[in-house]
Design a protein around this motif. Structure first.
Motif, PDB file in Angstrom:
ATOM      1  N   GLU A  37       1.347   4.242  -2.981  1.00  0.00           N
ATOM      2  CA  GLU A  37       1.196   5.696  -2.807  1.00  0.00           C
ATOM      3  C   GLU A  37       2.427   6.425  -3.334  1.00  0.00           C
ATOM      4  N   LYS A  77       2.426   6.459  -7.109  1.00  0.00           N
ATOM      5  CA  LYS A  77       1.444   7.399  -7.669  1.00  0.00           C
ATOM      6  C   LYS A  77       1.912   8.839  -7.507  1.00  0.00           C
ATOM      7  N   GLN A 115       0.850  -1.204   0.000  1.00  0.00           N
ATOM      8  CA  GLN A 115       0.000   0.000   0.000  1.00  0.00           C
ATOM      9  C   GLN A 115       0.882   1.249   0.000  1.00  0.00           C
ATOM     10  N   ASP A 116       1.828   1.228   0.938  1.00  0.00           N
ATOM     11  CA  ASP A 116       2.722   2.368   1.096  1.00  0.00           C
ATOM     12  C   ASP A 116       3.472   2.637  -0.202  1.00  0.00           C
TER      13      ASP A 116
END
Lengths: 341, 476
Positions: free
Chosen positions: B397, B400, B393-394
């Protein structure tokens, strides 16, 4: 040779020699103390005084005692002249010129360092004597290995200069220990107790046997011991011997013929050496041994400084040149107030 | 110790095609190891490790007051490359370095490859290793990347891939030379029976590469190795190479720019320096042009270099091609500059700055390896198969937020070599870093550094993360 490399070899040798002499200091004091009559208190403060760092000692240790002085001189990592600090810096210098010195030299510096780093600070008296003996051996071994494994070219001579300047300075300070050492009482001067003190001093400079052999006057008198350690032309720890070898090495580095000088360092060393050649011990005693040694130590410091500016730090010269935009290659010879004819 | 129970499993093994089936290039070695008396191999392994420590082939560990040095763990079972396979690698590496050098030269001159639309200009301008002050530089003989250490890996099916090019100052060659020295004394009889290409000529080739950069008008040139200093982790190597080539090892405090030349301070005054083999990053070389806070640099160096009065190897600015996004275009470069098909393949690479590829990456984070474009040494990396959901997840981010800075690759299954772990043989993953010198022509040093992941199952071979090394044998 790169100035930085020459400087590292110089300091590598100075630190090793310094470590050896720290061991000698401790040894001379231990022996003096053991020979003193029981009624006399142990004296460790005088040893601290000879280092010139009494203030640091007072701040970190307070009253001098055997344990404290040993901790201070041998194992204190914050005191720059302790055994461990000397070896740490010797090792750093060796590492920075590892591609110039021989593998054998590097290995010897390394094991010397490990010898001290692996020795516990709470040595018994018996262990301490053995330890100091090992330290001296390790230093001799280093000198021998260096002598036998690298070319005796410029780098080697810079090493000699470092080692012998340090030795001259330390021999003068070991002589001074006796000065700082308060004698039991005035009437003990010239008695067997006093003689034992001088013998201890000679032994700690490895000079006892050579002193006895030097002439057919076998007596041990303060004046003659001082004469031997300051003025003897042949004994390798005498101040005169050390300084003549320093002069010889400097001249071999620059190519200046003996008896002449082409830079401040050569001039100072020439003057100092010739003074010692023509001086008598009576004159030294007249001036006061301590006063004489004190001045000598200052002149040795001065010489160290001149060697640094002549060979090792060319920044001032570089600066002048860039100011005038000259194209002249900068060389030590440009400071030629030569006495050559 | 015997190989009877050794099982290459479902991996590509460099020495075994299957259980008890040595590959032809490994056959003789395996037989000789099998014939050693019980316990002998472990003893030799121990002796080899000790010999390396004595030789001083160490790397420093930062921040250690005791000045403790570590030896890169060494395993005595070598990796063996057949002559035929080596010819293939050699050809591929030459081709690749040739194209990369043309690319760097083009980028700092006409930028034809950008004008022709092969590589988008924005990617170059945003690459951390691209140095605008190098624009228009003409390094001696047109060579930019004199010394390269290309990282190669081999996947499950035995196919070779280029992982990284390492065009700045790759290290590790000292281990190659020292490992070999130790191996020769550990297994002298094996060297007598197996025809192995020697590695000892490296220092001579390197010196020749450096001397090649000297203008003919200079009579007795001064070549130096520039090190950041004794505290650098690769200091041993800098000192070793200077010693092997018989040239000075300098630090920047020994150097000064004066009267339009680079000069070093010697006990006899200043002496001109003609060639620097620098082991210092581009950014630190000249505080007047690059990082102003660099205390390691030499003010004014760039000006002297630009005037052609000192050569620098590798040239400044080569890092542009080390950017992992630019790396993805190397096959294109080979086609563009040489009109040839690439011999060596890249690892398939997804570029996150392209929207379609970004989507694919984000959807498949659990299968891919994600890397930051400008990091090396195993930093700024996500191994999707081994990461937790939170870590993925980290990373998503981060990608992106700055898609230009990330690439993704499928998780390769590196080949393995039997390695002594404890008291038995275990298959451990390896990579290979050959060293390539670009002087008068391109020379590929036979073999290179084989790094091995000593932790069971680990794919990370970096020395900072528990990796070790092996000798690499290229057969004649």
């Amino acid at each position: 040779m790169l100035s930085r490399v020459a400087e590292s070899i110089y300091w590598l040798n100075r630190y090793i020699e310094r470590a050896e002499n720290v061991a000698r200091f401790l040894e001379v004091n231990l022996n003096l103390i053991l020979d003193l009559p029981r009624r006399v208190q142990q004296q460790w403060q005088p040893l601290v005084a000879t280092t010139g760092d009494s203030e640091y000692f007072a701040q970190h240790y307070g009253e001098a005692s055997a344990e404290k002085v040993i901790q201070f001189l041998a194992f204190d990592r914050n005191y720059p002249n302790s055994l461990i600090s000397c070896l740490q810096r010797a090792r750093e210098n060796a590492q920075s010129v590892r591609e110039v010195i021989s593998t054998e030299m590097w290995q010897q510096v390394n094991s010397f360092y490990l010898l001290i780093a692996n020795t516990a600070a709470d040595l018994t008296l018996a262990d301490l004597n053995k330890f100091l003996e090992e330290v001296k051996q390790a230093s001799h071994l280093f000198a021998g290995v260096m002598d036998a494994t690298i070319s005796h070219n410029e780098g080697w001579h810079f090493g000699q200069v470092g080692r012998l300047l340090e030795r001259a300075d330390k021999t003068s300070r070991i002589l001074d220990v006796k000065y700082f050492m308060l004698l039991p009482s005035l009437e003990d001067v010239g008695t067997p107790i006093d003689e034992l003190g001088w013998i201890a001093l000679l032994k700690s400079t490895s000079a006892y046997e050579m002193y006895r052999k030097r002439s057919n006057r076998h007596l041990i008198t303060p004046a003659e011991v001082a004469e031997f350690l300051i003025l003897d032309p042949d004994f390798p720890r005498s101040i005169r011997f050390c300084l003549s070898q320093v002069e010889r090495s400097l001249h071999l580095i620059t190519g200046t013929p003996p008896g002449a000088w082409r830079n401040p360092a050569e001039r100072s060393i020439g003057r100092l050496r010739s003074e010692l050649e023509y001086l008598t011990v009576e004159e030294i005693i007249e001036r006061g041994i301590h006063q004489f040694l004190d001045r000598l130590q200052q002149e040795i410091n001065q010489l160290d400084q001149e060697i640094f500016t002549t060979f090792l730090d060319l920044r001032s010269v570089v600066y002048q040149s860039s100011q005038t935009q000259t194209q002249i290659p900068i060389q030590t010879q440009t400071q030629s107030q030569s006495t050559l004819t | 110790m015997q190989f009877d129970t050794y099982d290459p499993e479902h991996f590509y093994d460099e020495l075994f095609a299957g259980p008890q089936q040595p590959r032809s290039q490994g056959k003789s070695l395996i037989e000789q190891i099998q014939s050693l008396p019980e316990g002998e191999l472990l003893q030799r392994q121990q002796a080899a490790q000790e010999a390396l420590f004595k030789l001083g082939a160490t790397f420093n560990v930062y921040g250690d007051i005791e000045g403790q040095e570590r030896v890169l763990p060494f395993d005595v079972i070598p990796r063996i490359i057949s002559a035929q396979e080596w010819r293939y690698l050699e050809g591929g590496l030459k081709q690749r370095i040739h194209a990369l050098n043309l690319f760097i030269d083009d980028i700092y001159h006409d930028q034809k490859i950008l004008k022709d639309g092969v590589i988008p200009e924005t990617l170059i301008v945003s690459a951390k290793g691209y140095l605008p002050p190098c624009q228009g530089l003409n390094p001696a003989k047109g060579v930019w990347c004199h010394i390269t250490g290309t990282d190669l890996v081999r996947d499950r099916d035995g196919q070779w891939y280029v992982l990284e090019d390492n065009l700045r100052c790759p290290s590790g060659i000292s281990y190659v030379l020292e490992n070999r020295r130790v191996m020769k004394s550990t297994f002298p009889q094996i060297f007598r029976t197996i025809p192995i290409q020697p590695v000892d000529e490296y220092p001579s080739h390197l010196l020749q590469t450096l001397l090649h950069l000297v203008p003919q008008t200079v009579d007795s040139p001064t070549v130096v190795v520039l090190t950041p200093g004794t505290y650098n982790s690769a200091y041993f190597e800098h000192s070793f190479l200077a010693q092997q080539m018989g040239i000075e090892l300098v630090e920047s405090r020994d150097l000064i720019v004066l009267d339009g030349y680079l000069q070093m301070q010697t006990t006899k005054g200043l002496q001109r320096v003609d060639v620097i083999y620098r082991r210092l990053d581009d950014d630190f070389m000249d505080p007047q042009v690059f990082r102003a806070d660099s205390e390691l640099g030499i003010p004014g160096l760039m000006e002297v270099h630009r005037a052609g009065k000192v050569a620098i190897a590798n040239a400044l600015g080569t890092g542009v091609a080390d950017d992992k996004v630019i790396y993805a275009y190397v096959p294109e470069m080979i086609r563009y500059y040489l009109g040839e098909d690439p011999i060596l393949a890249n690892v398939p690479t997804y570029l996150c700055w392209e929207e379609k590829q970004l989507k694919h990456v984000l959807a498949n984070l659990d299968k891919l390896v994600v890397k930051a474009a400008n990091e090396s040494g195993g930093y700024g990396m996500l191994v999707g198969t081994q990461a937790t959901e939170a870590e993925r997840q980290d990373f998503a981010e981060r990608i992106k937020a700055n898609p230009r800075n990330y690439i993704a690759q499928p998780t390769l299954c590196l080949s393995r070599v039997p390695t002594i772990v404890g008291e038995e043989f275990s298959g451990c993953h390896v990579d290979l870093r050959p060293y390539i010198l670009y002087g008068q022509d391109i020379y590929v040093h036979p073999g290179g550094l084989t790094r091995v992941a000593l932790k069971k199952g680990s794919l990370v071979v970096n020395s900072s993360q528990g990796g070790g090394s092996k000798d690499t044998w290229v057969l004649c």
